[in-house]
Each structure stands twice: as C-alpha cells, then as structure tokens.
Write a protein that holds these residues in place. Structure first.
Motif, mmCIF file in Angstrom:
data_model
loop_
_atom_site.group_PDB
_atom_site.id
_atom_site.type_symbol
_atom_site.label_atom_id
_atom_site.label_comp_id
_atom_site.label_asym_id
_atom_site.label_seq_id
_atom_site.Cartn_x
_atom_site.Cartn_y
_atom_site.Cartn_z
ATOM 1 N N MET A 1 53.592 -51.332 50.410
ATOM 2 C CA MET A 1 54.587 -52.380 50.586
ATOM 3 C C MET A 1 55.155 -52.769 49.231
ATOM 4 O O MET A 1 54.406 -52.880 48.259
ATOM 5 C CB MET A 1 53.912 -53.607 51.211
ATOM 6 N N PHE A 2 56.472 -52.928 49.169
ATOM 7 C CA PHE A 2 57.104 -53.308 47.908
ATOM 8 C C PHE A 2 57.425 -54.796 47.927
ATOM 9 O O PHE A 2 57.938 -55.319 48.920
ATOM 10 C CB PHE A 2 58.383 -52.502 47.685
ATOM 11 N N THR A 9 54.133 -52.887 43.809
ATOM 12 C CA THR A 9 53.825 -52.139 45.024
ATOM 13 C C THR A 9 52.370 -52.415 45.403
ATOM 14 O O THR A 9 51.496 -52.402 44.534
ATOM 15 C CB THR A 9 53.999 -50.638 44.775
ATOM 16 N N LEU A 11 49.208 -51.379 48.041
ATOM 17 C CA LEU A 11 48.700 -50.456 49.064
ATOM 18 C C LEU A 11 47.848 -51.277 50.024
ATOM 19 O O LEU A 11 46.819 -51.830 49.632
ATOM 20 C CB LEU A 11 47.861 -49.359 48.406
ATOM 21 N N PHE B 250 51.102 -41.246 47.963
ATOM 22 C CA PHE B 250 52.082 -42.221 47.442
ATOM 23 C C PHE B 250 51.588 -42.828 46.143
ATOM 24 O O PHE B 250 52.299 -42.858 45.126
ATOM 25 C CB PHE B 250 52.333 -43.334 48.474
ATOM 26 N N MET B 251 50.352 -43.352 46.163
ATOM 27 C CA MET B 251 49.845 -44.035 44.968
ATOM 28 C C MET B 251 49.700 -43.056 43.796
ATOM 29 O O MET B 251 49.992 -43.398 42.652
ATOM 30 C CB MET B 251 48.503 -44.722 45.269
ATOM 31 N N TYR B 260 58.650 -45.601 37.345
ATOM 32 C CA TYR B 260 58.564 -46.182 38.690
ATOM 33 C C TYR B 260 58.785 -47.691 38.648
ATOM 34 O O TYR B 260 59.570 -48.247 39.424
ATOM 35 C CB TYR B 260 57.201 -45.848 39.303
ATOM 36 N N GLU B 265 62.712 -51.461 43.271
ATOM 37 C CA GLU B 265 62.792 -51.075 44.686
ATOM 38 C C GLU B 265 63.368 -49.661 44.849
ATOM 39 O O GLU B 265 63.002 -48.935 45.780
ATOM 40 C CB GLU B 265 63.635 -52.084 45.472
ATOM 41 N N PHE B 268 60.525 -47.361 44.566
ATOM 42 C CA PHE B 268 59.687 -47.432 45.770
ATOM 43 C C PHE B 268 60.316 -46.624 46.909
ATOM 44 O O PHE B 268 59.656 -45.823 47.569
ATOM 45 C CB PHE B 268 59.510 -48.900 46.182
#
Lengths: 70, 302
Positions: A1-2, A9, A11, B250-251, B260, B265, B268
C-alpha cells in the motif's frame, strides 16, 4: 500500500488490509473491528486477539495510516 | 557512424579536443580525455558505440591526469562530471574503471525521469528479463554469459524503465567482471572481447568485456518486461528456479531501485504494474550450462 502523504510503501498482510479497508468506509471501535475480523478469518475474539488488534491499531495510528476519533 | 570507423589517430584528436560524443542508451555522453592509455582502450572497447548526431549531451565527463602533492612521482586520474569531481583520485592504471564507475554514478544520481532499477536486463524473443540484485550477486557475470549466448544485452547494471509506458530502454555498456569471474568467463566465452585486467581497484581486479555487436546495433529497441528473476550464485549449488510470491517480489524490486522513493506514487505504480505483468522467480545457480538451459527454456515458452 502506498501512503501518498508520507511517500512511503507498506507491506500489509491480509488482516491488516482488511482493517484499513474496513476503517476507510467508516470509523469503528476496536470491538467492532475485532468482531469483523474474527468472523472474516474464523478466529476466536478473545482477550489476546483484542490486544493484538489494539497494538496494530496503535501502530497504524503512529504511521499515520489511520486516525483516532472520539 | 560508430567509433570503430574512426582511425585511432583521429579518435585521439576527437576525444582530446571537442570530446567524444557517444550514444549510451537513451543518453548522449560527451567524454574528454588526453590520457593516452585510456584513449587506446576506449578505441578498442567502445568500437561499436554510435557517435551522437545531436550536439546536446546529457552528461559531460572528463578523465584528467594529476600528480598528487604527496606523491609527486605518481600519476593519478580524476573523474570530472560537469567539472566537479564526485570522488577521490585513483592510480592511473584504473582510468577505464574510474570512467565507467563515474558514468554509472552520473546516471544513478541524475536520472529521475525514468525508474532506475539496480538490475541486469536482457532480452529474448521480444521480452525483457530483469535480474535485480545488489553488487556481488553475479549480475555482470550472468549478463556477460547470456549476451554471448543469444540474449540481447540491455544492461548489466541498470533497468531503465519508462514508469508510465512500462518499457525498458537498452543501455549496453562495458561489463566489468571482477576477480575469479574474469578467468571463468574467459574460459567459457573464448570469443568475448576483454580489456586489460586492472588490479587493486576497490573491487579487486576488474576486466571489462565489450558488449556484443548486435546488442549495440539494436540499442534503440526498447521492450517490455516479462520475467523478473532474483539471481544468486552459490558455489557448487544445484540449479533452483523457484516461483516468488508477488508481495515478496514487490519489496525486493522496490528496494533494488535507485529512485523508488524519489518517484513517490509514480514509482509505486510502476513497480506494481511491473509485478502484475511479470512472472517472478528466485534463482540459485553455480554452472553456466545449467542456468543457460533453464533461462532458454523459460524464455522459449511464450
């Protein structure tokens, strides 16, 4: 989620996502949140569960993901 | 016109005076140096670089020879980016490594219109494979092998992605092999064109490999990613190619990006879109034959 305000961010696991989405619809008490989660994830809403959820809510509040209302 | 079409004497005049303007992926880089040993090496290793037609260069870099006050008999080299030196001077024999690191640094700190992933990037059958990893994981070694065995080199270091369109831009550059991997690759790829071995650098001994001609010729052909593979070389290990959950991918990918957080956003959304459209794996390997076979099979299946 941002989180746009912080540019961060996060997790989140499924339960955390459920808490955030539930609270994004309307404010709720810790008891209401626990009841919803217990039903959704088929868990027993005992004292330990309540404590864990309360800790998570405080953590989310500290991160600015949710805000406590009276 | 490519560098290889210019005789060494003219090349030397050009790079010493108005500067050598070459196309490095989506950027034009102007390199100036009068340091002759570096000029000779660049003439050989930059052979397939296209000369920039445009007068504008995104990066102006220089390598100048200096004599430190404390060591007046030694020659050192200094890297300059737009006239500023971002790091200390180095012994003269490291000139090529310093130039290459300096250009990498310039890209890493200046490019924020693109998503910049710390990743090797190769292409096969029209689709890009990303190998995101931190230094020391064997990205360059793996890239060198793959790009000499049918994969097109985009980069051994940078995944340059348009965050909106989701396409990757090639930026093929010299591949700096380090230490034991130099001889391992020399034995495995006798056809690879190597620069001189440069001992005693910050990363040990370094030898640069020239990117294959086809990768350079097609350096303006972008492509979208289809596979993200987090590689790890472990001595004597059996090959293991395991699916990776999207959340973990993702992470790992976001943490392998240079910018990043700067992109916010946009970053992201770019990583999210990349993860959604790619198949993600964790790769452990030790043998080139095994990893080649596995990645060829994977990229055949499209």
């Amino acid at each position: 989620m941002f989180q746009p305000e912080a540019g961060k961010t996060h997790l989140l696991n499924r339960m955390s996502i459920k808490i955030i989405t539930y609270l994004s619809q309307a404010p709720a008490s810790t008891d209401e949140i626990c009841h919803t989660l217990a039903v959704k994830f088929q868990l027993t809403s005992d004292a330990a569960f309540l404590r864990n959820i309360d800790n998570t809510l405080h953590h989310f509040d500290a991160l600015g993901l949710i805000k406590k209302v009276k | 016109m490519i560098v290889g079409q210019i005789p060494l004497r003219e090349f030397s005049m050009l790079i010493s005076n108005q500067g050598l303007r070459v196309v490095i992926g989506p950027f034009n880089v102007c390199i100036i140096t009068t340091y002759q040993p570096l000029i000779v090496q660049l003439h050989k290793l930059y052979k397939n670089y296209e000369l920039a037609q445009d007068e504008i260069a995104e990066f102006h870099v220089r390598i100048v020879a200096t004599r430190p006050i404390r060591k007046p008999l030694s020659v050192y080299v200094r890297f300059l980016l737009d006239g500023q030196s971002p790091f200390a001077d180095f012994p003269e024999e490291q000139a090529l490594a310093v130039l290459e690191w300096g250009i990498n640094l310039a890209i890493a700190i200046r490019v924020n219109n693109l998503m910049l992933l710390h990743s090797a990037v190769l292409e096969r059958n029209g689709h890009v494979l990303l190998f995101p990893a931190w230094p020391g994981s064997g990205k360059t070694t793996l890239s060198t092998v793959l790009c000499h065995r049918g994969f097109r080199l985009f980069s051994d270091e940078f995944g340059l992605m348009d965050p909106q369109a989701g396409v990757f831009f090639p930026i093929p550059r010299l591949m700096p092999l380090k230490n034991e991997s130099i001889n391992v690759v020399k034995n495995y790829l006798p056809e690879a064109i190597f620069g001189q071995e440069i001992p005693n650098t910050q990363k040990g001994t370094v030898a640069h490999v020239r990117p294959p001609e086809e990768s350079m010729r097609r350096a303006q052909e972008s492509a979208k990613a289809k596979w993200i593979i987090f590689p790890k070389w472990i001595a004597n290990s059996k090959l293991d190619l395991l699916s990776l959950p999207d959340s973990e991918a993702f992470m790992l990918l976001a943490s392998n990006s240079f910018n990043y957080e700067i992109l916010g956003e946009t970053g992201f959304q770019a990583v999210t879109s990349l993860i959604k459209t790619c198949i993600c794996y964790k790769l452990v390997y030790s043998e080139f034959d095994d990893v080649l076979a596995a990645i060829q099979t994977l990229t055949d299946d499209i």
